[in-house]
Write a protein that holds these residues in place. Structure first.
Motif, PDB file in Angstrom:
ATOM      1  N   VAL A 316       0.841  -1.203   0.000  1.00  0.00           N
ATOM      2  CA  VAL A 316       0.000   0.000   0.000  1.00  0.00           C
ATOM      3  C   VAL A 316       0.872   1.247   0.000  1.00  0.00           C
ATOM      4  O   VAL A 316       1.818   1.361   0.776  1.00  0.00           O
ATOM      5  CB  VAL A 316      -0.940   0.018   1.231  1.00  0.00           C
ATOM      6  N   LYS A 317       0.557   2.178  -0.895  1.00  0.00           N
ATOM      7  CA  LYS A 317       1.290   3.436  -0.987  1.00  0.00           C
ATOM      8  C   LYS A 317       0.288   4.582  -1.033  1.00  0.00           C
ATOM      9  O   LYS A 317      -0.708   4.526  -1.749  1.00  0.00           O
ATOM     10  CB  LYS A 317       2.169   3.453  -2.241  1.00  0.00           C
ATOM     11  N   LEU A 318       0.566   5.645  -0.282  1.00  0.00           N
ATOM     12  CA  LEU A 318      -0.322   6.806  -0.211  1.00  0.00           C
ATOM     13  C   LEU A 318       0.406   8.052  -0.680  1.00  0.00           C
ATOM     14  O   LEU A 318       1.526   8.323  -0.253  1.00  0.00           O
ATOM     15  CB  LEU A 318      -0.806   6.997   1.231  1.00  0.00           C
ATOM     16  N   THR A 319      -0.219   8.815  -1.570  1.00  0.00           N
ATOM     17  CA  THR A 319       0.289  10.121  -1.975  1.00  0.00           C
ATOM     18  C   THR A 319      -0.850  11.141  -1.885  1.00  0.00           C
ATOM     19  O   THR A 319      -2.022  10.772  -1.899  1.00  0.00           O
ATOM     20  CB  THR A 319       0.860  10.102  -3.407  1.00  0.00           C
ATOM     21  N   GLN A 320      -0.487  12.418  -1.817  1.00  0.00           N
ATOM     22  CA  GLN A 320      -1.493  13.461  -1.608  1.00  0.00           C
ATOM     23  C   GLN A 320      -1.249  14.652  -2.521  1.00  0.00           C
ATOM     24  O   GLN A 320      -0.115  15.031  -2.794  1.00  0.00           O
ATOM     25  CB  GLN A 320      -1.473  13.929  -0.150  1.00  0.00           C
ATOM     26  N   SER A 321      -2.351  15.213  -3.021  1.00  0.00           N
ATOM     27  CA  SER A 321      -2.311  16.527  -3.651  1.00  0.00           C
ATOM     28  C   SER A 321      -3.240  17.421  -2.837  1.00  0.00           C
ATOM     29  O   SER A 321      -3.769  17.007  -1.808  1.00  0.00           O
ATOM     30  CB  SER A 321      -2.754  16.447  -5.116  1.00  0.00           C
ATOM     31  N   VAL A 322      -3.479  18.634  -3.316  1.00  0.00           N
ATOM     32  CA  VAL A 322      -4.261  19.585  -2.527  1.00  0.00           C
ATOM     33  C   VAL A 322      -5.664  19.075  -2.222  1.00  0.00           C
ATOM     34  O   VAL A 322      -6.151  19.164  -1.098  1.00  0.00           O
ATOM     35  CB  VAL A 322      -4.352  20.939  -3.265  1.00  0.00           C
ATOM     36  N   VAL A 343      -9.933  19.916   2.176  1.00  0.00           N
ATOM     37  CA  VAL A 343      -9.075  20.296   1.053  1.00  0.00           C
ATOM     38  C   VAL A 343      -7.960  21.217   1.537  1.00  0.00           C
ATOM     39  O   VAL A 343      -8.191  22.189   2.259  1.00  0.00           O
ATOM     40  CB  VAL A 343      -9.896  21.003  -0.045  1.00  0.00           C
ATOM     41  N   GLY A 344      -6.738  20.899   1.145  1.00  0.00           N
ATOM     42  CA  GLY A 344      -5.586  21.716   1.514  1.00  0.00           C
ATOM     43  C   GLY A 344      -4.908  21.290   2.798  1.00  0.00           C
ATOM     44  O   GLY A 344      -3.803  21.751   3.103  1.00  0.00           O
ATOM     45  N   LYS A 345      -5.544  20.395   3.569  1.00  0.00           N
ATOM     46  CA  LYS A 345      -4.927  19.922   4.806  1.00  0.00           C
ATOM     47  C   LYS A 345      -3.928  18.810   4.502  1.00  0.00           C
ATOM     48  O   LYS A 345      -4.218  17.899   3.736  1.00  0.00           O
ATOM     49  CB  LYS A 345      -5.998  19.419   5.779  1.00  0.00           C
ATOM     50  N   ALA A 346      -2.769  18.892   5.138  1.00  0.00           N
ATOM     51  CA  ALA A 346      -1.725  17.894   4.902  1.00  0.00           C
ATOM     52  C   ALA A 346      -1.965  16.655   5.752  1.00  0.00           C
ATOM     53  O   ALA A 346      -2.584  16.720   6.823  1.00  0.00           O
ATOM     54  CB  ALA A 346      -0.362  18.487   5.224  1.00  0.00           C
ATOM     55  N   VAL A 347      -1.468  15.528   5.268  1.00  0.00           N
ATOM     56  CA  VAL A 347      -1.555  14.278   6.026  1.00  0.00           C
ATOM     57  C   VAL A 347      -0.643  14.359   7.243  1.00  0.00           C
ATOM     58  O   VAL A 347       0.558  14.607   7.119  1.00  0.00           O
ATOM     59  CB  VAL A 347      -1.152  13.081   5.142  1.00  0.00           C
ATOM     60  N   LYS A 348      -1.225  14.166   8.412  1.00  0.00           N
ATOM     61  CA  LYS A 348      -0.442  14.167   9.648  1.00  0.00           C
ATOM     62  C   LYS A 348       0.123  12.786   9.948  1.00  0.00           C
ATOM     63  O   LYS A 348       1.250  12.649  10.425  1.00  0.00           O
ATOM     64  CB  LYS A 348      -1.309  14.627  10.815  1.00  0.00           C
ATOM     65  N   SER A 349      -0.683  11.770   9.686  1.00  0.00           N
ATOM     66  CA  SER A 349      -0.224  10.405   9.945  1.00  0.00           C
ATOM     67  C   SER A 349      -1.024   9.429   9.093  1.00  0.00           C
ATOM     68  O   SER A 349      -2.141   9.725   8.657  1.00  0.00           O
ATOM     69  CB  SER A 349      -0.400  10.051  11.427  1.00  0.00           C
ATOM     70  N   ALA A 350      -0.436   8.271   8.848  1.00  0.00           N
ATOM     71  CA  ALA A 350      -1.118   7.208   8.108  1.00  0.00           C
ATOM     72  C   ALA A 350      -0.608   5.871   8.632  1.00  0.00           C
ATOM     73  O   ALA A 350       0.606   5.669   8.751  1.00  0.00           O
ATOM     74  CB  ALA A 350      -0.859   7.332   6.616  1.00  0.00           C
ATOM     75  N   LYS A 351      -1.510   4.984   8.967  1.00  0.00           N
ATOM     76  CA  LYS A 351      -1.112   3.662   9.445  1.00  0.00           C
ATOM     77  C   LYS A 351      -2.018   2.606   8.833  1.00  0.00           C
ATOM     78  O   LYS A 351      -3.179   2.866   8.502  1.00  0.00           O
ATOM     79  CB  LYS A 351      -1.180   3.602  10.970  1.00  0.00           C
ATOM     80  N   PHE A 352      -1.460   1.421   8.682  1.00  0.00           N
ATOM     81  CA  PHE A 352      -2.204   0.316   8.092  1.00  0.00           C
ATOM     82  C   PHE A 352      -2.342  -0.782   9.137  1.00  0.00           C
ATOM     83  O   PHE A 352      -1.361  -1.345   9.600  1.00  0.00           O
ATOM     84  CB  PHE A 352      -1.468  -0.222   6.856  1.00  0.00           C
ATOM     85  N   GLN A 353      -3.593  -1.076   9.512  1.00  0.00           N
ATOM     86  CA  GLN A 353      -3.825  -2.119  10.500  1.00  0.00           C
ATOM     87  C   GLN A 353      -5.211  -2.716  10.311  1.00  0.00           C
ATOM     88  O   GLN A 353      -6.163  -2.030   9.953  1.00  0.00           O
ATOM     89  CB  GLN A 353      -3.699  -1.561  11.921  1.00  0.00           C
ATOM     90  N   ASP A 354      -5.305  -4.025  10.538  1.00  0.00           N
ATOM     91  CA  ASP A 354      -6.573  -4.754  10.434  1.00  0.00           C
ATOM     92  C   ASP A 354      -7.288  -4.477   9.118  1.00  0.00           C
ATOM     93  O   ASP A 354      -8.512  -4.252   9.067  1.00  0.00           O
ATOM     94  CB  ASP A 354      -7.491  -4.374  11.605  1.00  0.00           C
ATOM     95  N   ASN A 355      -6.535  -4.492   8.028  1.00  0.00           N
ATOM     96  CA  ASN A 355      -7.071  -4.295   6.678  1.00  0.00           C
ATOM     97  C   ASN A 355      -7.549  -2.874   6.381  1.00  0.00           C
ATOM     98  O   ASN A 355      -8.192  -2.622   5.377  1.00  0.00           O
ATOM     99  CB  ASN A 355      -8.228  -5.269   6.393  1.00  0.00           C
ATOM    100  N   TYR A 356      -7.235  -1.936   7.261  1.00  0.00           N
ATOM    101  CA  TYR A 356      -7.632  -0.549   7.067  1.00  0.00           C
ATOM    102  C   TYR A 356      -6.402   0.342   6.949  1.00  0.00           C
ATOM    103  O   TYR A 356      -5.444   0.196   7.725  1.00  0.00           O
ATOM    104  CB  TYR A 356      -8.489  -0.040   8.211  1.00  0.00           C
ATOM    105  N   LEU A 357      -6.434   1.261   5.983  1.00  0.00           N
ATOM    106  CA  LEU A 357      -5.472   2.354   5.938  1.00  0.00           C
ATOM    107  C   LEU A 357      -6.159   3.545   6.603  1.00  0.00           C
ATOM    108  O   LEU A 357      -7.187   4.052   6.131  1.00  0.00           O
ATOM    109  CB  LEU A 357      -5.115   2.705   4.503  1.00  0.00           C
ATOM    110  N   VAL A 358      -5.617   3.973   7.738  1.00  0.00           N
ATOM    111  CA  VAL A 358      -6.212   5.053   8.519  1.00  0.00           C
ATOM    112  C   VAL A 358      -5.352   6.297   8.334  1.00  0.00           C
ATOM    113  O   VAL A 358      -4.176   6.323   8.715  1.00  0.00           O
ATOM    114  CB  VAL A 358      -6.312   4.681  10.012  1.00  0.00           C
ATOM    115  N   VAL A 359      -5.950   7.334   7.745  1.00  0.00           N
ATOM    116  CA  VAL A 359      -5.237   8.570   7.421  1.00  0.00           C
ATOM    117  C   VAL A 359      -5.808   9.697   8.264  1.00  0.00           C
ATOM    118  O   VAL A 359      -7.031   9.888   8.328  1.00  0.00           O
ATOM    119  CB  VAL A 359      -5.377   8.919   5.925  1.00  0.00           C
ATOM    120  N   SER A 360      -4.926  10.457   8.901  1.00  0.00           N
ATOM    121  CA  SER A 360      -5.346  11.625   9.680  1.00  0.00           C
ATOM    122  C   SER A 360      -4.834  12.889   9.035  1.00  0.00           C
ATOM    123  O   SER A 360      -3.638  12.993   8.706  1.00  0.00           O
ATOM    124  CB  SER A 360      -4.823  11.523  11.120  1.00  0.00           C
ATOM    125  N   LEU A 361      -5.732  13.851   8.841  1.00  0.00           N
ATOM    126  CA  LEU A 361      -5.359  15.139   8.230  1.00  0.00           C
ATOM    127  C   LEU A 361      -5.364  16.244   9.260  1.00  0.00           C
ATOM    128  O   LEU A 361      -6.112  16.206  10.235  1.00  0.00           O
ATOM    129  CB  LEU A 361      -6.342  15.472   7.083  1.00  0.00           C
TER     130      LEU A 361
END
Length: 361
Positions: A316-322, A343-361
């Protein structure tokens, strides 16, 4: 509005058998059904004792079968292509090339099949169109074509439109896209996509399980179960709704722990030409109930949960635009549009667990 059904599973899991049983079940209930095969092997001929033709042929009342042949599909669309070229280009270059001289380019099989499926779907002749591609990877690639094309058009629109080649070809390409993909989009439409939700609406169509739905097919074999789970994640990556799991040739052994969000249906082994036990065990394919969500966006907390069953962290790979996130998993790339407050908020953290990619902005 017609319904498109497809089945995703490991080779030899019995998707063709299930597709035929599904067609029989729905046709017997009064639905007008077309079973579309792209399998070059004689499996349908053997299962139905009737050769599959390249044009829809009635098998039983309300039940028609067609086998897609890429060379014939290319022949049909090549005539349209040359007509468009002659109309929009002063010096058409393909007028002397005949479809018999062309080979099928890699990936063209899926594009041609998608176009044929669209035409059958929109014909008004059928209530249900069942697609059995013979290979799940190809099926997922086929359903990903619109979003992949949108991605490239978005990224390279301006460069192409401002080039000399682009200025010459744009008047020709726009009606060509309209002919092949049944869309009236122009390059200006793509510029405005973020405002008028053109791309969002296209993705929503694919996610609408009342219009297009998939079921996973597996046996109790561990490899088949793992493959079905992987294809579950792949389906979500292309935006395809998965409504349930069909366990073919089931002996009753529990496998539901692998698919705890989906309804499970167990099919007995087919004995000779007796289809009835399979038909009776199949799900209600016309059920309008909602499918499990693959994305949960909590605007208040800025958290996005993306369900990716069947994948490992290193896949799994995550990338971000605006205004969007792009998730790559397996062979698929998925674009997730952010709601306005995020929109416009940067990714603060991202973790992969229990089949979920959890992204915090």
């Amino acid at each position: 509005m017609a319904l498109i059904l497809t089945f995703l599973g490991k080779s030899a899991s019995g998707s063709s058998t299930v597709a035929i049983a599904t067609a029989k079940k729905l046709a017997a209930s009064g639905s007008r059904v077309l079973l579309v095969s792209q399998d070059s092997t004689p499996s349908f001929d053997t299962l139905l004792n009737i050769p599959a033709q390249s044009s829809p042929t009635e098998i039983e009342p309300n039940f028609e079968l067609v086998n897609l042949k890429s060379s014939q599909l290319l022949s049909e669309i090549w005539t349209e292509f040359k007509d468009l070229e002659a109309k929009y280009l002063k010096l058409p270059t393909f007028k002397s090339i005949y479809e018999q001289e062309l080979g099928i380019l890699p990936g063209m099989d899926e594009a041609l099949a998608l176009n044929a499926l669209r035409k059958y779907y929109q014909s008004g002749i059928y209530d249900v169109v069942i697609y059995d591609g013979g290979n799940t990877f190809r099926t997922l690639r086929m359903f990903s074509i619109p979003s992949v094309l949108n991605w490239y058009l978005e990224r390279f629109r301006q460069i192409f439109a401002e080039s000399d080649l682009g200025k010459t070809l744009v008047p020709f390409i726009q009606p060509l896209i309209s002919t092949i993909l049944n869309t009236s989009w122009t390059l200006d439409d793509i510029d405005k996509a973020s405002n008028n939700n053109i791309l969002h609406e296209g993705n929503a169509t694919l996610k609408d399980s009342s219009r297009i739905a998939a079921y996973l097919i597996t046996t109790e074999d561990k490899a088949a179960v793992a493959a079905a789970k992987y294809f579950w994640g792949g389906a979500y990556q292309v935006g395809l709704s998965v409504k349930g799991v069909i366990v073919n040739q089931s002996s009753g052994l529990p496998i539901d722990k692998h698919f705890d969000q989906l309804k499970l249906f167990s099919l007995p082994k087919k004995v000779e030409d007796n289809w009835q036990p399979l038909i009776e065990a199949l799900p209600d394919f016309l059920d309008k109930s909602h499918t499990p969500l693959s994305i949960d966006i909590d605007v208040a907390t800025g958290q996005i949960k993306i369900f990716l069953p069947g994948f490992e962290k290193n896949q799994v790979k995550l990338t971000q635009s605006v205004s969007e996130l792009t998730v790559e998993a397996g062979d698929q790339r998925r674009k997730i549009y952010l709601p306005d407050p995020l929109v416009g908020k940067a990714v603060k953290s991202a973790k992969f667990q229990d089949n979920y990619l959890v992204v915090s902005l």
